[in-house]
Design a protein around this motif. Structure first.
Motif, PDB file in Angstrom:
ATOM      1  N   LEU A   1       0.797  -1.226   0.000  1.00  0.00           N
ATOM      2  CA  LEU A   1       0.000   0.000   0.000  1.00  0.00           C
ATOM      3  C   LEU A   1       0.833   1.281   0.000  1.00  0.00           C
ATOM      4  N   ASP A   2       1.993   1.248   0.698  1.00  0.00           N
ATOM      5  CA  ASP A   2       2.754   2.483   0.881  1.00  0.00           C
ATOM      6  C   ASP A   2       4.146   2.475   0.267  1.00  0.00           C
TER       7      ASP A   2
ATOM      8  N   ARG B   1       2.093   2.849  -5.339  1.00  0.00           N
ATOM      9  CA  ARG B   1       1.614   2.992  -3.966  1.00  0.00           C
ATOM     10  C   ARG B   1       0.113   2.723  -4.046  1.00  0.00           C
TER      11      ARG B   1
ATOM     12  N   ARG C   1      -2.181   2.283  -2.038  1.00  0.00           N
ATOM     13  CA  ARG C   1      -3.103   3.050  -1.196  1.00  0.00           C
ATOM     14  C   ARG C   1      -3.637   4.238  -1.996  1.00  0.00           C
ATOM     15  N   GLN C   2      -2.810   4.784  -2.864  1.00  0.00           N
ATOM     16  CA  GLN C   2      -3.204   5.927  -3.685  1.00  0.00           C
ATOM     17  C   GLN C   2      -3.853   5.498  -4.995  1.00  0.00           C
ATOM     18  N   THR C   3      -3.280   4.489  -5.640  1.00  0.00           N
ATOM     19  CA  THR C   3      -3.782   4.101  -6.959  1.00  0.00           C
ATOM     20  C   THR C   3      -4.934   3.116  -6.889  1.00  0.00           C
ATOM     21  N   GLY C   4      -5.045   2.360  -5.789  1.00  0.00           N
ATOM     22  CA  GLY C   4      -6.092   1.353  -5.662  1.00  0.00           C
ATOM     23  C   GLY C   4      -5.748   0.080  -6.411  1.00  0.00           C
TER      24      GLY C   4
ATOM     25  N   PRO D   1     -10.435   1.636  -4.302  1.00  0.00           N
ATOM     26  CA  PRO D   1      -9.503   1.679  -3.172  1.00  0.00           C
ATOM     27  C   PRO D   1      -9.163   0.270  -2.684  1.00  0.00           C
TER      28      PRO D   1
END
Length: 137
Positions: A94-95, A110, A112-115, A120
């Protein structure tokens, strides 16, 4: 009087026609309910969502860089992740952070940002990916 009655063959044909019509009508009604999202199928799926498919998620989001069998490619092989706990794996996916806190390469998305898969990312999806990667040892 004998001209007023139908023959046995005609009665059998009529009964067959009515039964086939009833079966087709019920089938069409049920199919229409499934297509519109109504009926028992929608209730079952809403009550019990299916678990994410780790293999499909891996193939669609990870295999392009890490290889179809996690052997490596543009990104590293993932054999070393077998020793990671779920929190460490989640943080990496995720990060973009290794368990040691090192920033992973900029090519690593990442999520968490792109899904994942256009939505999400969820903990269940990441856990499914980790479980699948562990089968590739």
């Amino acid at each position: 009087m004998s001209g007023e009655f139908y023959s046995g063959r005609q009665v059998a044909g009529l009964v067959t026609f009515l039964v086939v019509g009833a079966v087709l009508g019920v089938g069409a009604y049920q199919a229409g309910g499934r297509l519109s999202g109504a009926g028992s199928g929608a209730q079952v799926s809403a009550a019990a969502p299916s678990a994410p498919d780790g293999q499909a998620l891996y193939a669609g989001n990870c295999a392009g860089c890490h290889g179809a069998k996690a052997e490596g490619g543009l990104g590293p092989g993932l054999a070393h992740t077998a020793a990671w706990g779920s929190a460490e794996f989640t943080r990496a996916v995720l990060d973009g952070q290794s368990p040691q806190g090192r920033e992973l390469g900029t090519v690593m998305p990442r999520f968490r940002q792109t899904g994942l898969d256009g939505a999400p990312a969820t903990d269940a999806q990441v856990a499914a990916i980790q479980a699948y990667v562990q089968t590739l040892k």
